[in-house]
Design a protein around this motif. Structure first.
Motif, PDB file in Angstrom:
ATOM      1  N   PHE A   1      -2.756   5.119   3.339  1.00  0.00           N
ATOM      2  CA  PHE A   1      -3.362   4.412   4.461  1.00  0.00           C
ATOM      3  C   PHE A   1      -4.574   5.170   4.995  1.00  0.00           C
ATOM      4  O   PHE A   1      -4.709   6.380   4.789  1.00  0.00           O
ATOM      5  CB  PHE A   1      -2.321   4.215   5.562  1.00  0.00           C
ATOM      6  CG  PHE A   1      -1.083   3.507   5.093  1.00  0.00           C
ATOM      7  CD1 PHE A   1      -0.998   2.124   5.143  1.00  0.00           C
ATOM      8  CD2 PHE A   1      -0.009   4.221   4.576  1.00  0.00           C
ATOM      9  CE1 PHE A   1       0.135   1.468   4.690  1.00  0.00           C
ATOM     10  CE2 PHE A   1       1.132   3.574   4.129  1.00  0.00           C
ATOM     11  CZ  PHE A   1       1.208   2.197   4.186  1.00  0.00           C
ATOM     12  N   ASP A   2      -5.433   4.432   5.705  1.00  0.00           N
ATOM     13  CA  ASP A   2      -6.661   5.024   6.249  1.00  0.00           C
ATOM     14  C   ASP A   2      -6.422   5.739   7.574  1.00  0.00           C
ATOM     15  O   ASP A   2      -7.071   6.744   7.874  1.00  0.00           O
ATOM     16  CB  ASP A   2      -7.722   3.934   6.468  1.00  0.00           C
ATOM     17  CG  ASP A   2      -8.175   3.291   5.171  1.00  0.00           C
ATOM     18  OD1 ASP A   2      -8.317   4.016   4.173  1.00  0.00           O
ATOM     19  OD2 ASP A   2      -8.392   2.061   5.170  1.00  0.00           O
TER      20      ASP A   2
ATOM     21  N   PRO B   1       0.821  -1.220   0.000  1.00  0.00           N
ATOM     22  CA  PRO B   1       0.000   0.000   0.000  1.00  0.00           C
ATOM     23  C   PRO B   1       0.855   1.271   0.000  1.00  0.00           C
ATOM     24  O   PRO B   1       1.868   1.345   0.703  1.00  0.00           O
ATOM     25  CB  PRO B   1      -0.800  -0.110   1.308  1.00  0.00           C
ATOM     26  CG  PRO B   1      -0.773  -1.561   1.659  1.00  0.00           C
ATOM     27  CD  PRO B   1       0.536  -2.075   1.173  1.00  0.00           C
TER      28      PRO B   1
ATOM     29  N   ARG C   1      -7.366   9.043   2.287  1.00  0.00           N
ATOM     30  CA  ARG C   1      -6.135   8.294   2.503  1.00  0.00           C
ATOM     31  C   ARG C   1      -4.886   9.161   2.285  1.00  0.00           C
ATOM     32  O   ARG C   1      -4.853   9.988   1.370  1.00  0.00           O
ATOM     33  CB  ARG C   1      -6.076   7.074   1.589  1.00  0.00           C
ATOM     34  CG  ARG C   1      -7.015   5.965   2.015  1.00  0.00           C
ATOM     35  CD  ARG C   1      -6.888   4.736   1.127  1.00  0.00           C
ATOM     36  NE  ARG C   1      -7.726   3.653   1.616  1.00  0.00           N
ATOM     37  CZ  ARG C   1      -7.858   2.487   1.015  1.00  0.00           C
ATOM     38  NH1 ARG C   1      -7.198   2.249  -0.105  1.00  0.00           N
ATOM     39  NH2 ARG C   1      -8.652   1.553   1.535  1.00  0.00           N
TER      40      ARG C   1
ATOM     41  N   VAL D   1      -5.025   0.060   6.822  1.00  0.00           N
ATOM     42  CA  VAL D   1      -5.719   0.292   5.557  1.00  0.00           C
ATOM     43  C   VAL D   1      -6.603  -0.919   5.269  1.00  0.00           C
ATOM     44  O   VAL D   1      -6.280  -2.043   5.640  1.00  0.00           O
ATOM     45  CB  VAL D   1      -4.712   0.524   4.397  1.00  0.00           C
ATOM     46  CG1 VAL D   1      -3.863  -0.717   4.148  1.00  0.00           C
ATOM     47  CG2 VAL D   1      -5.430   0.972   3.134  1.00  0.00           C
TER      48      VAL D   1
ATOM     49  N   GLU E   1      -8.290  -3.126   2.288  1.00  0.00           N
ATOM     50  CA  GLU E   1      -8.250  -3.457   0.867  1.00  0.00           C
ATOM     51  C   GLU E   1      -9.091  -4.703   0.633  1.00  0.00           C
ATOM     52  O   GLU E   1      -8.876  -5.734   1.288  1.00  0.00           O
ATOM     53  CB  GLU E   1      -6.808  -3.708   0.409  1.00  0.00           C
ATOM     54  CG  GLU E   1      -5.878  -2.505   0.516  1.00  0.00           C
ATOM     55  CD  GLU E   1      -6.130  -1.460  -0.551  1.00  0.00           C
ATOM     56  OE1 GLU E   1      -7.039  -1.676  -1.394  1.00  0.00           O
ATOM     57  OE2 GLU E   1      -5.433  -0.426  -0.549  1.00  0.00           O
TER      58      GLU E   1
END
Length: 277
Positions: free
Chosen positions: A112-113, A109, A193, A227, A229
């Motif tokens: 990121f969240d 990734p 993000r 994160v 996905e």
């Protein structure tokens, strides 16, 4: 299985795996990542590039997968000692500035969240204990009382800062918890993000404010990025080398968190406003 993602930044460990660079992904070489708080090195057998002309070039990023299946992304500082013997097996040592490690996925990734962070002093300062341990006359634990905690959440411009409170298992044998400790911290959640650099800058800026309130310097900043996905939650831990590996434990704070908790949103907004001007 070694879960390096659950390690503390003051732990010392080594990781065996395969390592490669983006432009030559098929050329994966065995090696060992050695982590100490004041030094991180990658020792490999073989070369990360097949083209002899490029052998002297130092890659900026090295990717890897450990024998336990965790994914790595290393930020290279410099190349150290290398040997290119013929006949023989070439070896190289890379000095690593920092790295991310976490759950396996096809592509590492880039954004990121959210990011959770904690320090040794932060748990004591916040005082948000999720459980109480009761000991008998021999000093043995015989009861654990869990407590419900009201978590505060504040808004700072285009992101949210939320308190975190959890339990960390320190040792575990045969599936039984040997010892555990409470861990408090904060979770930064942007409106969209963000990459590692954004989280790193904003975590460190908030820690500078916390240092002032504590009248203490927090060196042991543990940052975990999250994160989602394909409906799967992925977790990655950030490690970097430190010039000074100082693990301080100080409870003589200038301001206790419970004294500033009710106006922490105002403090944070004013603090970040100074940065944005």
């Amino acid at each position: 299985m070694k879960n390096i993602v659950n390690k503390d930044i003051f732990d010392v460990f080594s990781v065996q795996g395969y390592w490669w660079i983006d432009k030559d992904k098929e050329n994966q070489v065995p090696g060992t990542l050695i982590y100490k708080p004041e030094e991180i090195t990658l020792e490999i057998m073989g070369t990360l590039v097949n083209d002899f002309i490029d052998i002297g070039d130092t890659p900026k990023v090295i990717n890897g997968i450990s024998v336990d299946g965790e994914l790595y992304k290393l930020d290279v500082l410099a190349i150290g000692k290398s040997n290119f013997r013929s006949p023989g097996i070439p070896t190289s040592v890379y000095e690593i500035r920092s790295f991310l490690v976490g759950d396996y996925t096809e592509a590492f990734p880039e954004k990121f969240d959210s990011a959770e962070f904690s320090t040794g002093n932060l748990t004591e300062w916040m005082g948000l204990s999720a459980f109480t341990q009761i000991f008998d006359s021999n000093g043995e634990k015989h009861e654990i009382h869990y407590e419900r905690i009201n978590i505060n959440k504040v808004t700072v411009k285009d992101f949210v800062v939320q308190e975190t409170s959890g339990v960390k298992i320190k040792n575990q044998k045969s599936g039984q918890c040997v010892s555990m400790e409470h861990v408090s911290g904060f979770n930064i959640i942007p409106s969209e993000r963000k990459d590692l650099k954004w989280f790193h800058e904003n975590v460190n800026h908030q820690v500078r404010l916390i240092n002032i309130l504590m009248n203490n310097i927090n060196y042991d900043i543990n940052i975990t990025l999250n994160v989602t996905e394909d409906k799967k939650q992925l977790k990655y831990k950030y490690f970097q080398h430190h010039r000074e590996a100082l693990k301080q434990k100080n409870t003589n704070f200038l301001f206790d968190y419970n004294k500033v908790r009710h106006n922490y949103e105002t403090l944070l907004n004013n603090w970040f406003q100074e940065r944005w001007i």
